[in-house]
Design a protein around this motif. Structure first.
Motif, PDB file in Angstrom:
ATOM      1  N   GLU A  51      57.418  41.413  36.010  1.00 40.87           N
ATOM      2  CA  GLU A  51      57.925  40.230  35.346  1.00 40.87           C
ATOM      3  C   GLU A  51      56.908  39.094  35.433  1.00 40.87           C
ATOM      4  N   GLN A  52      57.075  38.112  36.301  1.00 45.24           N
ATOM      5  CA  GLN A  52      56.153  36.971  36.280  1.00 45.24           C
ATOM      6  C   GLN A  52      55.081  37.027  37.365  1.00 45.24           C
ATOM      7  N   GLN A  53      54.903  38.159  38.046  1.00 43.53           N
ATOM      8  CA  GLN A  53      53.923  38.244  39.122  1.00 43.53           C
ATOM      9  C   GLN A  53      52.937  39.381  38.883  1.00 43.53           C
ATOM     10  N   ILE A  54      51.723  39.189  39.373  1.00 43.07           N
ATOM     11  CA  ILE A  54      50.683  40.208  39.317  1.00 43.07           C
ATOM     12  C   ILE A  54      50.306  40.560  40.751  1.00 43.07           C
ATOM     13  N   PHE A  68      66.585  47.853  35.516  1.00 41.46           N
ATOM     14  CA  PHE A  68      66.287  47.149  34.269  1.00 41.46           C
ATOM     15  C   PHE A  68      65.191  46.095  34.429  1.00 41.46           C
ATOM     16  N   GLN A  69      64.434  46.143  35.500  1.00 39.56           N
ATOM     17  CA  GLN A  69      63.379  45.148  35.699  1.00 39.56           C
ATOM     18  C   GLN A  69      62.106  45.593  34.977  1.00 39.56           C
ATOM     19  N   LEU A  70      61.589  44.711  34.159  1.00 36.55           N
ATOM     20  CA  LEU A  70      60.408  45.016  33.366  1.00 36.55           C
ATOM     21  C   LEU A  70      59.172  45.041  34.269  1.00 36.55           C
ATOM     22  N   HIS A  71      58.337  46.086  34.118  1.00 37.06           N
ATOM     23  CA  HIS A  71      57.115  46.163  34.905  1.00 37.06           C
ATOM     24  C   HIS A  71      56.082  47.027  34.195  1.00 37.06           C
ATOM     25  N   ARG A  72      54.862  46.873  34.649  1.00 36.74           N
ATOM     26  CA  ARG A  72      53.738  47.602  34.049  1.00 36.74           C
ATOM     27  C   ARG A  72      52.687  47.823  35.116  1.00 36.74           C
ATOM     28  N   LEU A  73      52.049  48.990  35.109  1.00 38.27           N
ATOM     29  CA  LEU A  73      50.979  49.293  36.044  1.00 38.27           C
ATOM     30  C   LEU A  73      49.661  49.375  35.293  1.00 38.27           C
ATOM     31  N   PRO A 186      49.751  26.751  51.836  1.00 40.14           N
ATOM     32  CA  PRO A 186      50.630  26.670  50.675  1.00 40.14           C
ATOM     33  C   PRO A 186      50.434  27.888  49.782  1.00 40.14           C
ATOM     34  N   ARG A 187      51.428  28.178  48.968  1.00 39.18           N
ATOM     35  CA  ARG A 187      51.335  29.316  48.059  1.00 39.18           C
ATOM     36  C   ARG A 187      50.185  29.121  47.084  1.00 39.18           C
ATOM     37  N   LYS A 188      49.438  30.192  46.781  1.00 40.49           N
ATOM     38  CA  LYS A 188      48.315  30.087  45.872  1.00 40.49           C
ATOM     39  C   LYS A 188      48.796  29.685  44.480  1.00 40.49           C
ATOM     40  N   SER A 189      47.925  29.001  43.750  1.00 38.80           N
ATOM     41  CA  SER A 189      48.269  28.584  42.400  1.00 38.80           C
ATOM     42  C   SER A 189      48.447  29.806  41.510  1.00 38.80           C
ATOM     43  N   SER A 190      49.361  29.714  40.564  1.00 39.55           N
ATOM     44  CA  SER A 190      49.573  30.811  39.634  1.00 39.55           C
ATOM     45  C   SER A 190      48.368  30.958  38.720  1.00 39.55           C
ATOM     46  N   THR A 191      48.071  32.193  38.336  1.00 35.55           N
ATOM     47  CA  THR A 191      47.033  32.417  37.349  1.00 35.55           C
ATOM     48  C   THR A 191      47.552  31.994  35.975  1.00 35.55           C
ATOM     49  N   THR A 192      46.640  31.864  35.024  1.00 28.96           N
ATOM     50  CA  THR A 192      47.045  31.513  33.662  1.00 28.96           C
ATOM     51  C   THR A 192      48.007  32.549  33.105  1.00 28.96           C
ATOM     52  N   ALA A 193      47.711  33.828  33.375  1.00 29.72           N
ATOM     53  CA  ALA A 193      48.586  34.899  32.884  1.00 29.72           C
ATOM     54  C   ALA A 193      49.983  34.779  33.475  1.00 29.72           C
ATOM     55  N   GLU A 194      50.079  34.454  34.758  1.00 29.70           N
ATOM     56  CA  GLU A 194      51.394  34.310  35.389  1.00 29.70           C
ATOM     57  C   GLU A 194      52.142  33.113  34.817  1.00 29.70           C
ATOM     58  N   ARG A 195      51.422  32.038  34.487  1.00 27.23           N
ATOM     59  CA  ARG A 195      52.088  30.889  33.861  1.00 27.23           C
ATOM     60  C   ARG A 195      52.614  31.258  32.475  1.00 27.23           C
ATOM     61  N   MET A 196      51.871  32.086  31.761  1.00 23.64           N
ATOM     62  CA  MET A 196      52.349  32.561  30.461  1.00 23.64           C
ATOM     63  C   MET A 196      53.617  33.393  30.627  1.00 23.64           C
ATOM     64  N   LEU A 197      53.603  34.298  31.603  1.00 22.48           N
ATOM     65  CA  LEU A 197      54.779  35.131  31.846  1.00 22.48           C
ATOM     66  C   LEU A 197      55.986  34.283  32.215  1.00 22.48           C
ATOM     67  N   SER A 198      55.768  33.257  33.015  1.00 24.42           N
ATOM     68  CA  SER A 198      56.871  32.374  33.399  1.00 24.42           C
ATOM     69  C   SER A 198      57.419  31.621  32.197  1.00 24.42           C
ATOM     70  N   TRP A 199      56.522  31.177  31.314  1.00 26.18           N
ATOM     71  CA  TRP A 199      56.982  30.462  30.115  1.00 26.18           C
ATOM     72  C   TRP A 199      57.813  31.395  29.229  1.00 26.18           C
ATOM     73  N   ILE A 200      57.348  32.621  29.057  1.00 23.83           N
ATOM     74  CA  ILE A 200      58.099  33.583  28.242  1.00 23.83           C
ATOM     75  C   ILE A 200      59.456  33.854  28.876  1.00 23.83           C
ATOM     76  N   SER A 231      44.488  40.123  30.638  1.00 22.63           N
ATOM     77  CA  SER A 231      45.094  40.112  31.968  1.00 22.63           C
ATOM     78  C   SER A 231      46.266  41.070  32.095  1.00 22.63           C
ATOM     79  N   ILE A 232      47.102  41.128  31.061  1.00 21.28           N
ATOM     80  CA  ILE A 232      48.351  41.881  31.128  1.00 21.28           C
ATOM     81  C   ILE A 232      48.215  43.272  30.527  1.00 21.28           C
ATOM     82  N   GLY A 233      47.315  43.433  29.556  1.00 21.70           N
ATOM     83  CA  GLY A 233      47.100  44.752  28.969  1.00 21.70           C
ATOM     84  C   GLY A 233      47.940  45.042  27.748  1.00 21.70           C
ATOM     85  N   SER A 234      48.612  44.035  27.198  1.00 25.31           N
ATOM     86  CA  SER A 234      49.390  44.205  25.973  1.00 25.31           C
ATOM     87  C   SER A 234      49.327  42.920  25.183  1.00 25.31           C
TER      88      SER A 234
END
Length: 304
Positions: A51-54, A68-73, A186-200, A231-234
């Motif tokens: 989902e929103q993490q890499i 039903f959790q969306l994932h990709r390897l 502190p938690r590391k900053s999200s990557t650009t790809a993770e921010r995109m996933l969160s927005w979606i 980053s995501i492959g799709s």
């Protein structure tokens, strides 16, 4: 390639695959399962997009993908490097019922299954010992196939009980280390790809506009599309479709909403298109899928 896999859980609630070499058969797709998926990496390196993490994948890594959790390897350097994994897909309610005599293990399963704050990946504390456990039980389970479904399910559940008992240590170590790291760093900053996933994730139920996503992550539309695919492959469209269909599956199984209302709720207001898209990715019409057994029905198999 269909979004949903292992629909045969409606017939038998546990599917186990040991030491499968996927080096030359691996397909990189977003998908989800009707049941819980437990993935153990024996060989190979890559990333898992949950989902929103890499998350990094290395030998000894254990992943828990919820129903039903969306994932990709994405695996690195195939076929030069091997990818060998074990994969267990199950209806968690069935295992939960089988663990009634072991309350602490039952609670551990519930964390993996339902707790949104629980880690979905952790490192096995002793991969060699875990693989010995697999080699002990795999032939027993294979032999039980010809002895009827009840005997097969019994052997599978005995193995899964031993499995979660053994991996719980690695899970608890991960919990402790994450807590310690949070206190120090502190938690590391999200990557650009993770921010995109969160927005979606926040906007998939609305009409999609690439310009809106680009503005949210402060990039040009062309840069957004290229960065996402790299980053995501799709493509963004492929991921968005998978996310919408995954949510539709969840709503069909867990609510009494009408099929048409579910289509609208996931951003697919054109009813005919929603039905066509759902069947293409799932292999069933929404009506057929909605009528399949729910977890409670399957769990009763072991309680009777």
């Amino acid at each position: 390639m269909k979004l949903m896999n292992y629909m045969n859980l409606n017939v038998h609630p546990v599917q186990l695959s040991f030491f499968k070499n996927r080096t030359h058969e691996f397909e990189e797709i977003f998908h989800a399962h009707q049941g819980m998926e437990l993935l153990i990496v024996h060989e190979g390196r890559g990333i898992a997009i949950i989902e929103q993490q890499i998350v990094e994948m290395t030998p000894g890594a254990i992943f828990c993908f919820r129903p039903f959790q969306l994932h990709r390897l994405r695996m690195y350097n195939l076929p030069q490097e091997s990818y060998v994994r074990s994969l267990f897909v199950l209806e968690p309610a069935v295992l939960e019922a089988a663990l009634a005599a072991f309350p602490s293990l039952q609670e551990f399963l519930r964390k993996l299954w339902k707790d949104p704050l629980s880690p979905q990946s952790f490192q096995c504390s002793d991969l060699t010992a875990l693989e010995q456990l697999f080699r002990l039980y795999a032939p027993r389970i294979e032999a039980a196939i010809d002895q009827g479904t009840e005997r097969l399910l019994e052997e599978q559940l005995l193995f899964l009980t031993a499995f979660i008992h053994q991996v719980r240590t690695g899970f608890e170590t991960t919990i402790t280390s994450q807590t310690d790291l949070t206190q120090v760093h502190p938690r590391k900053s999200s990557t650009t790809a993770e921010r995109m996933l969160s927005w979606i994730e926040e906007n998939y139920s609305k009409p999609f506009k690439l310009e809106d996503l680009a503005q949210a992550v402060h990039l040009t539309p062309n840069h957004v599309s290229a960065t996402f695919r790299q980053s995501i492959g799709s493509t963004i469209t492929e991921y968005l479709t998978a996310r919408r269909i995954r949510q539709a599956c969840w709503l069909l199984k867990t609510t009494d909403m009408s099929v048409q209302d579910i289509g609208e709720a996931v951003g697919l207001g054109n009813f005919s298109y929603f039905c066509q898209l759902f069947k293409k990715h799932v292999g069933y019409t929404p009506y057929t899928f909605k009528g399949m057994h729910r977890y409670e029905d399957i769990a009763s198999l072991i309680q009777e």
